[in-house]
Design a protein around this motif. Structure first.
Motif, PDB file in Angstrom:
ATOM      1  N   MET A   1       0.824  -1.209   0.000  1.00 26.93           N
ATOM      2  CA  MET A   1       0.000   0.000   0.000  1.00 26.93           C
ATOM      3  C   MET A   1       0.860   1.261   0.000  1.00 26.93           C
ATOM      4  N   LYS A   2       0.330   2.294  -0.585  1.00 27.44           N
ATOM      5  CA  LYS A   2       0.974   3.606  -0.571  1.00 27.44           C
ATOM      6  C   LYS A   2       0.161   4.522   0.347  1.00 27.44           C
ATOM      7  N   ILE A   3       0.821   5.074   1.350  1.00 26.63           N
ATOM      8  CA  ILE A   3       0.154   5.932   2.321  1.00 26.63           C
ATOM      9  C   ILE A   3       0.742   7.336   2.215  1.00 26.63           C
ATOM     10  N   GLY A   4      -0.114   8.315   1.917  1.00 24.30           N
ATOM     11  CA  GLY A   4       0.310   9.702   1.833  1.00 24.30           C
ATOM     12  C   GLY A   4      -0.398  10.547   2.871  1.00 24.30           C
ATOM     13  N   PHE A   5       0.052  11.788   3.023  1.00 28.20           N
ATOM     14  CA  PHE A   5      -0.466  12.656   4.072  1.00 28.20           C
ATOM     15  C   PHE A   5      -0.636  14.091   3.569  1.00 28.20           C
ATOM     16  N   ALA A   6      -1.610  14.774   4.151  1.00 26.65           N
ATOM     17  CA  ALA A   6      -1.853  16.174   3.815  1.00 26.65           C
ATOM     18  C   ALA A   6      -0.757  17.057   4.393  1.00 26.65           C
ATOM     19  N   LEU A   7      -0.315  18.006   3.603  1.00 30.77           N
ATOM     20  CA  LEU A   7       0.600  19.028   4.105  1.00 30.77           C
ATOM     21  C   LEU A   7      -0.131  19.958   5.066  1.00 30.77           C
ATOM     22  N   PRO A   8       0.573  20.626   5.963  1.00 30.42           N
ATOM     23  CA  PRO A   8      -0.085  21.586   6.858  1.00 30.42           C
ATOM     24  C   PRO A   8      -0.660  22.746   6.054  1.00 30.42           C
ATOM     25  N   GLN A   9      -1.979  22.856   6.031  1.00 35.83           N
ATOM     26  CA  GLN A   9      -2.614  23.852   5.157  1.00 35.83           C
ATOM     27  C   GLN A   9      -3.824  24.513   5.789  1.00 35.83           C
ATOM     28  N   PHE A  10      -4.604  23.772   6.563  1.00 34.72           N
ATOM     29  CA  PHE A  10      -5.866  24.277   7.098  1.00 34.72           C
ATOM     30  C   PHE A  10      -5.857  24.279   8.628  1.00 34.72           C
ATOM     31  N   HIS A  11      -6.867  24.983   9.184  1.00 30.50           N
ATOM     32  CA  HIS A  11      -7.138  25.025  10.619  1.00 30.50           C
ATOM     33  C   HIS A  11      -5.883  25.469  11.364  1.00 30.50           C
ATOM     34  N   HIS A  12      -5.623  24.896  12.539  1.00 29.19           N
ATOM     35  CA  HIS A  12      -4.472  25.323  13.333  1.00 29.19           C
ATOM     36  C   HIS A  12      -3.157  25.017  12.640  1.00 29.19           C
ATOM     37  N   GLN A  13      -3.118  23.950  11.849  1.00 31.56           N
ATOM     38  CA  GLN A  13      -1.871  23.601  11.167  1.00 31.56           C
ATOM     39  C   GLN A  13      -1.444  24.676  10.167  1.00 31.56           C
ATOM     40  N   ALA A  14      -2.394  25.461   9.664  1.00 31.95           N
ATOM     41  CA  ALA A  14      -2.056  26.511   8.699  1.00 31.95           C
ATOM     42  C   ALA A  14      -1.104  27.538   9.289  1.00 31.95           C
ATOM     43  N   TYR A  15      -1.160  27.710  10.613  1.00 34.79           N
ATOM     44  CA  TYR A  15      -0.282  28.693  11.249  1.00 34.79           C
ATOM     45  C   TYR A  15       1.139  28.156  11.415  1.00 34.79           C
ATOM     46  N   GLY A  16       1.352  26.895  11.045  1.00 32.25           N
ATOM     47  CA  GLY A  16       2.680  26.312  11.113  1.00 32.25           C
ATOM     48  C   GLY A  16       3.281  26.026   9.754  1.00 32.25           C
ATOM     49  N   ILE A  17       2.806  26.729   8.720  1.00 36.52           N
ATOM     50  CA  ILE A  17       3.279  26.412   7.360  1.00 36.52           C
ATOM     51  C   ILE A  17       4.768  26.712   7.154  1.00 36.52           C
ATOM     52  N   ALA A  18       5.371  27.478   8.050  1.00 36.08           N
ATOM     53  CA  ALA A  18       6.818  27.681   7.936  1.00 36.08           C
ATOM     54  C   ALA A  18       7.581  26.367   8.114  1.00 36.08           C
ATOM     55  N   GLU A  19       6.911  25.347   8.656  1.00 36.32           N
ATOM     56  CA  GLU A  19       7.532  24.039   8.863  1.00 36.32           C
ATOM     57  C   GLU A  19       7.232  23.063   7.725  1.00 36.32           C
ATOM     58  N   THR A  20       6.684  23.558   6.626  1.00 37.38           N
ATOM     59  CA  THR A  20       6.280  22.673   5.534  1.00 37.38           C
ATOM     60  C   THR A  20       7.439  21.856   4.986  1.00 37.38           C
TER      61      THR A  20
END
Length: 300
Positions: A1-20
């Motif tokens: 299986m291939k498992i992928g993940f959402a980048l920090p983009q929405f909600h509280h995670q959006a305020y951490g996009i400098a860590e992308t």
């Protein structure tokens, strides 16, 4: 299986996009197969149509929304192996030349790892803000796919349709993926599934763990899509599937991993995109969550 993940983009995670960049490279190192963005141009205060075309409310988690193209570009530069996808861009909102330019740039930076996923969206306010007719979004999507195909495969390139017009122009900068990046399309209705059957290189369905996991429905939809593809003269095996897995707040990683394994066993879907924005507030927390899921799925 291939498992992928959402980048920090929405909600509280959006305020951490400098860590992308850090997040993207850590997911790749942990064995993740892909990284993904969504799209929300705006979340209306008093929406005429609610989330997913239902009701008249939009989850507050969608109020803060970072730019999907910038995030994919950062992730492309920070990684060397993972696929980079959108699940989904509300593609008809964008002029075709600008959309093609952004996606071409990301694909070239990544060395051909882009999986552009498109949908028509459900928000009339987003279309109004772009000066577009919401009721014509399906027809605009059809023309947009034609325009992208022309821009990505010909030089000079041009396109003329009822809604979109692209003047003949020099178009020498092409994506790394040849003859063009694949079209992945979101679809739930029969009309949208017909578009996938005719035009799509991939299908982008959705579940929510644990509140909306309809495996029988996924099987039925895929069977319908396969039949529609055959009617359109296409081999259904040429249409890939990537399943989006949204996680409800308070859901254990064990529950997520077990659901992924069950869906894989019952449907044959082997590529999953997991989004923790409803469940995890920080980028570090999202990374820990992703590592746990990868370990649990790997245990079989």
């Amino acid at each position: 299986m291939k498992i992928g993940f959402a980048l920090p983009q929405f909600h509280h995670q959006a305020y951490g996009i400098a860590e992308t960049a850090t997040f993207a490279s850590a997911i790749e190192e942990a064995g993740g197969a892909s990284l993904w963005v969504g799209d929300r141009n705006l979340a209306a205060v008093r929406p005429v149509v609610g989330y997913g075309g239902q009701g008249n409310t939009i989850p507050e988690e969608l109020n803060p929304a970072a730019d999907p193209f910038v995030l994919l570009g950062v992730a492309a530069a920070a990684t060397s192996r993972v696929l980079l996808g959108s699940h989904v861009l509300v593609a008809p909102l964008y002029p075709p030349v600008q959309l093609a330019r952004s996606l071409t740039t990301i694909d070239l930076i990544s060395g051909g790892r882009l999986l552009p996923g498109f949908g028509v969206g459900w928000s009339p306010e987003e279309y109004r803000a772009a000066g577009l007719d919401f009721t014509r979004r399906g027809a605009r999507m059809e023309e947009l796919l034609d325009a992208l195909d022309a821009i990505w495969t010909t030089d000079p390139a041009q396109y003329e349709g009822a809604q979109l017009s692209v003047p003949e122009h020099h178009s020498p900068l092409k994506p790394a993926r040849q003859p063009r990046p694949p079209f992945y399309l979101g679809a739930m209705s029969e009309r949208a599934l017909r578009r996938v059957a005719r035009r799509g290189d991939g299908w982008l369905p959705l579940i929510v763990v644990p509140s909306y996991v309809d495996v029988d429905g996924l099987v039925a939809q895929r069977s319908q899509l396969d039949e529609l593809a055959r009617q359109a003269g296409r081999d259904p095996r040429a249409i890939d599937t990537v399943l989006r897995v949204n996680i409800d707040a308070g859901t254990s990683t064990e529950r997520v991993a077990d659901t992924v394994k069950e869906v894989h066993e019952r449907t044959g879907i082997d590529h999953f995109m997991i989004d923790s924005m409803y469940d995890v507030d920080t980028v570090d927390g999202s990374l820990d969550h992703a590592r746990q899921i990868l370990q649990l799925v790997a245990k079989g």
